[in-house]
Design an enzyme around this catalytic site. Structure first.
Site, PDB file in Angstrom:
ATOM      1  N   HIS A  72      18.913  -2.883  14.156  1.00  0.00           N
ATOM      2  CA  HIS A  72      19.388  -1.740  13.367  1.00  0.00           C
ATOM      3  C   HIS A  72      20.233  -0.831  14.250  1.00  0.00           C
ATOM      4  O   HIS A  72      19.773  -0.373  15.291  1.00  0.00           O
ATOM      5  CB  HIS A  72      18.208  -0.939  12.800  1.00  0.00           C
ATOM      6  CG  HIS A  72      17.642  -1.538  11.563  1.00  0.00           C
ATOM      7  ND1 HIS A  72      16.814  -0.844  10.714  1.00  0.00           N
ATOM      8  CD2 HIS A  72      17.786  -2.771  11.023  1.00  0.00           C
ATOM      9  CE1 HIS A  72      16.476  -1.619   9.700  1.00  0.00           C
ATOM     10  NE2 HIS A  72      17.039  -2.801   9.861  1.00  0.00           N
ATOM     11  N   TYR A 201      14.267   8.447   6.823  1.00  0.00           N
ATOM     12  CA  TYR A 201      13.249   9.485   7.061  1.00  0.00           C
ATOM     13  C   TYR A 201      13.570  10.628   6.110  1.00  0.00           C
ATOM     14  O   TYR A 201      14.674  11.177   6.170  1.00  0.00           O
ATOM     15  CB  TYR A 201      13.320   9.995   8.502  1.00  0.00           C
ATOM     16  CG  TYR A 201      12.860   9.002   9.552  1.00  0.00           C
ATOM     17  CD1 TYR A 201      13.700   8.007  10.030  1.00  0.00           C
ATOM     18  CD2 TYR A 201      11.568   9.066  10.077  1.00  0.00           C
ATOM     19  CE1 TYR A 201      13.282   7.100  11.001  1.00  0.00           C
ATOM     20  CE2 TYR A 201      11.136   8.168  11.056  1.00  0.00           C
ATOM     21  CZ  TYR A 201      12.001   7.193  11.504  1.00  0.00           C
ATOM     22  OH  TYR A 201      11.566   6.311  12.466  1.00  0.00           O
ATOM     23  N   PRO A 293       3.418   8.838  14.633  1.00  0.00           N
ATOM     24  CA  PRO A 293       4.329   7.706  14.430  1.00  0.00           C
ATOM     25  C   PRO A 293       5.765   8.086  14.114  1.00  0.00           C
ATOM     26  O   PRO A 293       6.637   7.216  14.073  1.00  0.00           O
ATOM     27  CB  PRO A 293       3.700   6.961  13.238  1.00  0.00           C
ATOM     28  CG  PRO A 293       2.912   7.998  12.525  1.00  0.00           C
ATOM     29  CD  PRO A 293       2.430   8.960  13.555  1.00  0.00           C
ATOM     30  N   LYS A 297       7.320   5.582  18.658  1.00  0.00           N
ATOM     31  CA  LYS A 297       7.266   5.435  20.117  1.00  0.00           C
ATOM     32  C   LYS A 297       6.000   4.757  20.641  1.00  0.00           C
ATOM     33  O   LYS A 297       5.953   4.335  21.805  1.00  0.00           O
ATOM     34  CB  LYS A 297       7.391   6.819  20.790  1.00  0.00           C
ATOM     35  CG  LYS A 297       8.774   7.402  20.683  1.00  0.00           C
ATOM     36  CD  LYS A 297       9.765   6.637  21.555  1.00  0.00           C
ATOM     37  CE  LYS A 297      11.198   6.875  21.164  1.00  0.00           C
ATOM     38  NZ  LYS A 297      11.933   5.677  20.798  1.00  0.00           N
ATOM     39  N   TYR A 385      15.585   8.124  20.391  1.00  0.00           N
ATOM     40  CA  TYR A 385      15.118   7.136  19.412  1.00  0.00           C
ATOM     41  C   TYR A 385      15.304   5.710  19.929  1.00  0.00           C
ATOM     42  O   TYR A 385      14.415   4.868  19.777  1.00  0.00           O
ATOM     43  CB  TYR A 385      15.859   7.329  18.080  1.00  0.00           C
ATOM     44  CG  TYR A 385      15.178   6.615  16.923  1.00  0.00           C
ATOM     45  CD1 TYR A 385      14.172   7.251  16.182  1.00  0.00           C
ATOM     46  CD2 TYR A 385      15.519   5.313  16.583  1.00  0.00           C
ATOM     47  CE1 TYR A 385      13.533   6.604  15.137  1.00  0.00           C
ATOM     48  CE2 TYR A 385      14.889   4.660  15.536  1.00  0.00           C
ATOM     49  CZ  TYR A 385      13.897   5.316  14.813  1.00  0.00           C
ATOM     50  OH  TYR A 385      13.257   4.654  13.786  1.00  0.00           O
TER      51      TYR A 385
HETATM   52  C1  PHB Z   1       6.935   1.433  10.463  1.00  0.00           C
HETATM   53  O1  PHB Z   1       7.724   0.602  10.009  1.00  0.00           O
HETATM   54  O2  PHB Z   1       5.705   1.252  10.381  1.00  0.00           O
HETATM   55  C2  PHB Z   1       7.445   2.660  11.086  1.00  0.00           C
HETATM   56  C3  PHB Z   1       8.817   2.806  11.289  1.00  0.00           C
HETATM   57  C4  PHB Z   1       9.308   3.944  11.859  1.00  0.00           C
HETATM   58  C5  PHB Z   1       8.455   4.954  12.228  1.00  0.00           C
HETATM   59  C6  PHB Z   1       7.083   4.819  12.059  1.00  0.00           C
HETATM   60  C7  PHB Z   1       6.577   3.674  11.471  1.00  0.00           C
HETATM   61  O3  PHB Z   1       8.953   6.078  12.784  1.00  0.00           O
END
Ligand code: PHB
Ligand code: APR
Length: 390
Positions: A72, A201, A293, A297, A385
């Site tokens: 990505h 997000y 989460p 990280k 990130y």
């Molecule tokens: C996930 O796909 O579980 C996931 C992806 C991004 C995040 C947290 C969890 O920031």
């Protein structure tokens, strides 16, 4: 039994370290409280930094990751009905992340370990690191009604947040830092194609949401929920409705719904234990630190710990130098605290805090508005990130 490095915990940290040690000709034994199927049944994160992908290649365990991982180059932040693209690759000179489940990382490393014929003891009860303050540490555990002993040069605690290793350290030798957030993430996994090809997000007055995925046919979605909530309160239909409410129409309309096969609520926590070495016991991964989460990280920090620790063991055995082992705790913690800061920042910026007053809400809104409008701020977001250098 005797080995060079005894590893407690067969999660990604322990397995990655074990594989690298085996490839370097350093004998190691892995001990876990539970069994392979139990470990592989856990649903966990799935965004890998480039550094972690490179370590999986170094561990010669990246065939499936390279074939099925989804690179990505960016993600979106949804705010006030619009999408704002974060061009990770463009802002970081071409760095990117790879979508590949932690469960798959774990399975790939377990398969390699089995093929290596390296010793793994599953379903071991009362695992305990012993005498790590002295020259001859050892591990005790119980299995099949008997007590067993593994003598080692070093012990590594890769046994997660609730493991035995950190608890074996005398409290006076350990300093801990913690923040518990006043909400949780309700996660849902379903075999439906993702709403978009990249992650979204979402910040919304009703709460945070996240559209993620494990593959082009498996989606992972999250909703911010109060800590007092229960998963039984959430039918699949209620989840999909609330998710659509929190996202712009262009994302909401693209969500493909279907029956969930996993739904659970996870609390959010920041935690660091210092130092990460006690004589001949080292801590790595979730045993030493937890991040919320939001910045993805957790798994990647486990990988960077193992980077530093493996370099230390290799130098100890191949070059008879203990300089890197001596520097492990400080080097690892320096990177960990930056990731702790980033995860805390992403979390506070994107979630709704019930206890926020009007001033606090405006400040959080301004933080995000600034981040989205400034190339300097988006660059800072992107470089964290994709992962800070090792
Ligand atoms: C996930 O796909 O579980 C996931 C992806 C991004 C995040 C947290 C969890 O920031
Ligand atoms: N004795 C032996 N093994 C134990 C004990 C114990 N007392 N307690 C826990 N374990 C085992 C668990 O069964 C698990 O297999 O240690 C392993 C720890 O694995 P993880 O929790 O996955 O931790 P880690 O390998 O450091 O991976 C970090 O996992 O939790 C996520 O967000 C985190 O993605 C990150 C990654």
């Amino acid at each position: 039994m005797r080995t060079q490095v005894a590893i407690i915990g067969s999660g990604p940290s322990g397995l990655l370290l074990g594989r690298l040690l085996t490839l370097a000709g350093i004998d190691n034994v892995l001990v876990d409280r539970v069994g392979r199927d139990y470990i592989l049944g856990r649903v966990r994160a799935g965004v890998l930094e480039q550094g972690m992908v490179e370590m999986m290649r170094e561990a010669q365990a990246a065939e499936s990751l390279d074939a099925h991982g989804l690179p990505h180059d960016g993600f979106d932040i949804a705010l006030n009905g619009a999408l704002h693209h974060i061009d990770l690759a463009g802002l970081t000179g071409g760095r990117r992340v790879t979508i590949y489940g932690q469960t798959e990382v774990t399975r790939d490393l377990m398969d390699k370990r089995e093929a290596d014929g390296a010793t793994t003891i599953y379903d071991a009860a009362h695992v305990s690191p012993r005498d790590f303050g002295r020259a001859h540490p050892w591990i005790s555990y119980e299995k099949d009604g008997a007590t067993h002993r593994i003598d080692a040069d070093f012990i590594v605690g890769c046994d997660g947040f609730h493991g035995a290793s950190r608890k074996a350290v005398p409290p006076k030798s350990l300093q801990t830092f913690e923040r518990v957030y006043p909400f949780g993430w309700l996660g849902l996994l379903a075999d439906v194609p993702p709403a978009r090809h990249e992650l979204v997000y979402g910040k919304h007055a009703r709460g945070f949401s996240l559209c993620s995925m494990r593959s082009t046919t498996r989606s992972r979605y999250y909703l911010q929920v109060p800590l007092t909530d229960h998963v039984e309160n959430w039918s699949d239909a209620a989840f999909w409705d609330e998710l659509r409410r929190r996202l712009p129409a262009e994302v909401g309309d693209a969500i493909v719904t279907g029956p969930s096969f996993e739904k659970s609520i996870a609390p959010l926590r920041s935690f660091v234990a210092e130092p990460m070495r006690f004589g001949r016991l080292f801590l790595a991964g979730d045993a030493a630190h937890i991040v919320p989460p939001t910045g993805a990280k957790g798994l990647n920090l486990a990988a960077s710990d193992i980077r530093y620790l493996f370099d230390g063991f290799r130098e100890h055995y191949a070059e008879k130098s203990d300089a890197s082992l001596a520097a492990y705790s400080e080097r690892a913690l320096s990177r960990i605290w930056k990731a702790e800061r980033f995860s805390w920042w992403m979390t506070t910026m994107l979630h709704t805090f019930a206890e926020d007053d009007a001033f606090g809400r405006r400040i959080h809104d301004a933080e995000l508005a600034y981040t989205l409008s400034s190339t300097a701020a988006r660059t800072a977001l992107a470089e964290n990130y994709v992962g800070l250098p090792y």
